[in-house]
Design a protein around this motif. Structure first.
Motif, PDB file in Angstrom:
ATOM      1  N   MET A   3       0.835  -1.200   0.000  1.00 43.27           N
ATOM      2  CA  MET A   3       0.000   0.000   0.000  1.00 43.27           C
ATOM      3  C   MET A   3       0.870   1.251   0.000  1.00 43.27           C
ATOM      4  O   MET A   3       0.578   2.217  -0.692  1.00 43.27           O
ATOM      5  CB  MET A   3      -0.918  -0.017   1.219  1.00 43.27           C
ATOM      6  N   LEU A   4       1.969   1.233   0.744  1.00 47.27           N
ATOM      7  CA  LEU A   4       2.871   2.383   0.799  1.00 47.27           C
ATOM      8  C   LEU A   4       3.492   2.631  -0.569  1.00 47.27           C
ATOM      9  O   LEU A   4       3.557   3.771  -1.029  1.00 47.27           O
ATOM     10  CB  LEU A   4       3.958   2.171   1.851  1.00 47.27           C
ATOM     11  N   GLU A   5       3.936   1.564  -1.235  1.00 48.80           N
ATOM     12  CA  GLU A   5       4.514   1.715  -2.572  1.00 48.80           C
ATOM     13  C   GLU A   5       3.479   2.236  -3.554  1.00 48.80           C
ATOM     14  O   GLU A   5       3.779   3.072  -4.394  1.00 48.80           O
ATOM     15  CB  GLU A   5       5.077   0.380  -3.067  1.00 48.80           C
ATOM     16  N   THR A   6       2.250   1.750  -3.454  1.00 43.60           N
ATOM     17  CA  THR A   6       1.175   2.222  -4.323  1.00 43.60           C
ATOM     18  C   THR A   6       0.920   3.698  -4.096  1.00 43.60           C
ATOM     19  O   THR A   6       0.784   4.471  -5.038  1.00 43.60           O
ATOM     20  CB  THR A   6      -0.119   1.413  -4.064  1.00 43.60           C
ATOM     21  N   THR A   7       0.883   4.099  -2.837  1.00 43.38           N
ATOM     22  CA  THR A   7       0.666   5.508  -2.507  1.00 43.38           C
ATOM     23  C   THR A   7       1.791   6.366  -3.051  1.00 43.38           C
ATOM     24  O   THR A   7       1.552   7.426  -3.626  1.00 43.38           O
ATOM     25  CB  THR A   7       0.552   5.687  -0.976  1.00 43.38           C
ATOM     26  N   ARG A   8       3.024   5.909  -2.905  1.00 39.14           N
ATOM     27  CA  ARG A   8       4.165   6.665  -3.442  1.00 39.14           C
ATOM     28  C   ARG A   8       4.084   6.772  -4.954  1.00 39.14           C
ATOM     29  O   ARG A   8       4.370   7.812  -5.523  1.00 39.14           O
ATOM     30  CB  ARG A   8       5.478   6.001  -3.044  1.00 39.14           C
ATOM     31  N   THR A   9       3.693   5.688  -5.628  1.00 41.67           N
ATOM     32  CA  THR A   9       3.578   5.696  -7.083  1.00 41.67           C
ATOM     33  C   THR A   9       2.520   6.694  -7.514  1.00 41.67           C
ATOM     34  O   THR A   9       2.745   7.495  -8.419  1.00 41.67           O
ATOM     35  CB  THR A   9       3.218   4.291  -7.617  1.00 41.67           C
ATOM     36  N   ILE A  10       1.374   6.675  -6.854  1.00 38.39           N
ATOM     37  CA  ILE A  10       0.303   7.599  -7.210  1.00 38.39           C
ATOM     38  C   ILE A  10       0.739   9.031  -6.931  1.00 38.39           C
ATOM     39  O   ILE A  10       0.534   9.918  -7.747  1.00 38.39           O
ATOM     40  CB  ILE A  10      -0.986   7.249  -6.439  1.00 38.39           C
ATOM     41  N   ARG A  11       1.375   9.251  -5.786  1.00 39.09           N
ATOM     42  CA  ARG A  11       1.839  10.594  -5.464  1.00 39.09           C
ATOM     43  C   ARG A  11       2.857  11.062  -6.488  1.00 39.09           C
ATOM     44  O   ARG A  11       2.793  12.179  -6.973  1.00 39.09           O
ATOM     45  CB  ARG A  11       2.454  10.624  -4.055  1.00 39.09           C
ATOM     46  N   THR A  12       3.806  10.202  -6.839  1.00 40.13           N
ATOM     47  CA  THR A  12       4.812  10.555  -7.834  1.00 40.13           C
ATOM     48  C   THR A  12       4.152  10.871  -9.165  1.00 40.13           C
ATOM     49  O   THR A  12       4.492  11.849  -9.822  1.00 40.13           O
ATOM     50  CB  THR A  12       5.825   9.409  -8.016  1.00 40.13           C
ATOM     51  N   LEU A  13       3.182  10.058  -9.549  1.00 43.63           N
ATOM     52  CA  LEU A  13       2.489  10.271 -10.801  1.00 43.63           C
ATOM     53  C   LEU A  13       1.745  11.596 -10.770  1.00 43.63           C
ATOM     54  O   LEU A  13       1.829  12.382 -11.695  1.00 43.63           O
ATOM     55  CB  LEU A  13       1.517   9.119 -11.062  1.00 43.63           C
ATOM     56  N   ASP A  14       1.012  11.851  -9.673  1.00 43.42           N
ATOM     57  CA  ASP A  14       0.246  13.080  -9.574  1.00 43.42           C
ATOM     58  C   ASP A  14       1.141  14.307  -9.537  1.00 43.42           C
ATOM     59  O   ASP A  14       0.816  15.331 -10.118  1.00 43.42           O
ATOM     60  CB  ASP A  14      -0.646  13.060  -8.331  1.00 43.42           C
ATOM     61  N   GLU A  15       2.263  14.206  -8.864  1.00 44.32           N
ATOM     62  CA  GLU A  15       3.153  15.351  -8.745  1.00 44.32           C
ATOM     63  C   GLU A  15       4.077  15.493  -9.941  1.00 44.32           C
ATOM     64  O   GLU A  15       4.506  16.580 -10.265  1.00 44.32           O
ATOM     65  CB  GLU A  15       3.990  15.236  -7.470  1.00 44.32           C
ATOM     66  N   GLY A  16       4.387  14.381 -10.597  1.00 41.88           N
ATOM     67  CA  GLY A  16       5.377  14.421 -11.658  1.00 41.88           C
ATOM     68  C   GLY A  16       4.846  14.772 -13.023  1.00 41.88           C
ATOM     69  O   GLY A  16       5.471  15.516 -13.762  1.00 41.88           O
ATOM     70  N   LEU A  17       3.692  14.240 -13.378  1.00 38.97           N
ATOM     71  CA  LEU A  17       3.137  14.466 -14.708  1.00 38.97           C
ATOM     72  C   LEU A  17       1.974  15.449 -14.647  1.00 38.97           C
ATOM     73  O   LEU A  17       1.131  15.358 -13.757  1.00 38.97           O
ATOM     74  CB  LEU A  17       2.630  13.152 -15.314  1.00 38.97           C
ATOM     75  N   THR A  18       1.949  16.354 -15.603  1.00 35.31           N
ATOM     76  CA  THR A  18       0.807  17.256 -15.698  1.00 35.31           C
ATOM     77  C   THR A  18      -0.393  16.483 -16.233  1.00 35.31           C
ATOM     78  O   THR A  18      -0.262  15.372 -16.742  1.00 35.31           O
ATOM     79  CB  THR A  18       1.103  18.423 -16.653  1.00 35.31           C
ATOM     80  N   VAL A  68       4.777   2.889 -22.793  1.00 37.53           N
ATOM     81  CA  VAL A  68       3.516   2.144 -22.781  1.00 37.53           C
ATOM     82  C   VAL A  68       3.526   1.112 -21.653  1.00 37.53           C
ATOM     83  O   VAL A  68       2.545   0.975 -20.910  1.00 37.53           O
ATOM     84  CB  VAL A  68       3.249   1.484 -24.153  1.00 37.53           C
ATOM     85  N   ALA A  69       4.632   0.408 -21.504  1.00 36.58           N
ATOM     86  CA  ALA A  69       4.747  -0.584 -20.424  1.00 36.58           C
ATOM     87  C   ALA A  69       4.613   0.099 -19.060  1.00 36.58           C
ATOM     88  O   ALA A  69       3.933  -0.395 -18.165  1.00 36.58           O
ATOM     89  CB  ALA A  69       6.078  -1.332 -20.527  1.00 36.58           C
ATOM     90  N   TRP A  70       5.256   1.264 -18.908  1.00 34.90           N
ATOM     91  CA  TRP A  70       5.180   2.017 -17.653  1.00 34.90           C
ATOM     92  C   TRP A  70       3.732   2.446 -17.404  1.00 34.90           C
ATOM     93  O   TRP A  70       3.229   2.322 -16.288  1.00 34.90           O
ATOM     94  CB  TRP A  70       6.098   3.229 -17.724  1.00 34.90           C
ATOM     95  N   ALA A  71       3.079   2.948 -18.427  1.00 28.76           N
ATOM     96  CA  ALA A  71       1.691   3.415 -18.303  1.00 28.76           C
ATOM     97  C   ALA A  71       0.774   2.272 -17.883  1.00 28.76           C
ATOM     98  O   ALA A  71      -0.077   2.433 -16.998  1.00 28.76           O
ATOM     99  CB  ALA A  71       1.214   4.029 -19.612  1.00 28.76           C
ATOM    100  N   GLU A  72       0.942   1.134 -18.509  1.00 32.18           N
ATOM    101  CA  GLU A  72       0.101  -0.015 -18.177  1.00 32.18           C
ATOM    102  C   GLU A  72       0.370  -0.486 -16.750  1.00 32.18           C
ATOM    103  O   GLU A  72      -0.562  -0.836 -16.025  1.00 32.18           O
ATOM    104  CB  GLU A  72       0.315  -1.132 -19.195  1.00 32.18           C
ATOM    105  N   ALA A  73       1.623  -0.466 -16.337  1.00 36.18           N
ATOM    106  CA  ALA A  73       1.981  -0.886 -14.986  1.00 36.18           C
ATOM    107  C   ALA A  73       1.415   0.079 -13.930  1.00 36.18           C
ATOM    108  O   ALA A  73       1.207  -0.310 -12.787  1.00 36.18           O
ATOM    109  CB  ALA A  73       3.497  -0.987 -14.845  1.00 36.18           C
ATOM    110  N   HIS A  74       1.175   1.327 -14.336  1.00 37.59           N
ATOM    111  CA  HIS A  74       0.682   2.344 -13.404  1.00 37.59           C
ATOM    112  C   HIS A  74      -0.792   2.688 -13.645  1.00 37.59           C
ATOM    113  O   HIS A  74      -1.279   3.704 -13.154  1.00 37.59           O
ATOM    114  CB  HIS A  74       1.554   3.594 -13.500  1.00 37.59           C
ATOM    115  N   GLY A  75      -1.469   1.860 -14.402  1.00 37.18           N
ATOM    116  CA  GLY A  75      -2.915   2.025 -14.585  1.00 37.18           C
ATOM    117  C   GLY A  75      -3.352   3.186 -15.441  1.00 37.18           C
ATOM    118  O   GLY A  75      -4.455   3.684 -15.302  1.00 37.18           O
ATOM    119  N   ILE A  76      -2.482   3.614 -16.333  1.00 34.27           N
ATOM    120  CA  ILE A  76      -2.847   4.706 -17.257  1.00 34.27           C
ATOM    121  C   ILE A  76      -3.187   4.101 -18.603  1.00 34.27           C
ATOM    122  O   ILE A  76      -2.373   3.449 -19.219  1.00 34.27           O
ATOM    123  CB  ILE A  76      -1.686   5.706 -17.409  1.00 34.27           C
ATOM    124  N   ARG A  77      -4.395   4.332 -19.012  1.00 34.11           N
ATOM    125  CA  ARG A  77      -4.847   3.852 -20.327  1.00 34.11           C
ATOM    126  C   ARG A  77      -6.032   4.571 -20.777  1.00 34.11           C
ATOM    127  O   ARG A  77      -6.899   4.924 -20.151  1.00 34.11           O
ATOM    128  CB  ARG A  77      -5.127   2.375 -20.284  1.00 34.11           C
TER     129      ARG A  77
END
Length: 77
Positions: A3-18, A68-77
């Motif tokens: 859960m912590l890794e998921t939260t970090r991934t989402i936070r990184t995604l939200d903060e990193g990409l517009t 594309v692989a990164w996007a799929e791994a992070h639920g972006i589609r």
């Protein structure tokens, strides 16, 4: 993934990409050209190229297949 890794991934995604970069990344997962993405988003091809370069840099990849692989791994589609 914990859960912590998921939260970090989402936070990184939200903060990193517009929002637009997330849209462009989602478009990259489809079998379309940059020109077609530009047309869909009502921008120029050069704008899309610039956004793609920014996405690649932020997520640490160098090819569309890796993005594309990164996007799929992070639920972006």
């Amino acid at each position: 993934m914990s859960m912590l890794e998921t939260t970090r991934t989402i936070r990184t995604l939200d903060e990193g990409l517009t929002r637009r970069e997330r849209v462009v990344l989602a478009e990259l997962t489809e079998d379309v050209t940059l020109e077609e993405i530009a047309t869909r988003l009502f921008v120029t091809r050069n704008t899309v190229k610039s956004q793609v370069r920014s996405v690649y840099r932020k997520i640490g990849v160098s090819t569309r297949a890796e993005a594309v692989a990164w996007a799929e791994a992070h639920g972006i589609r």
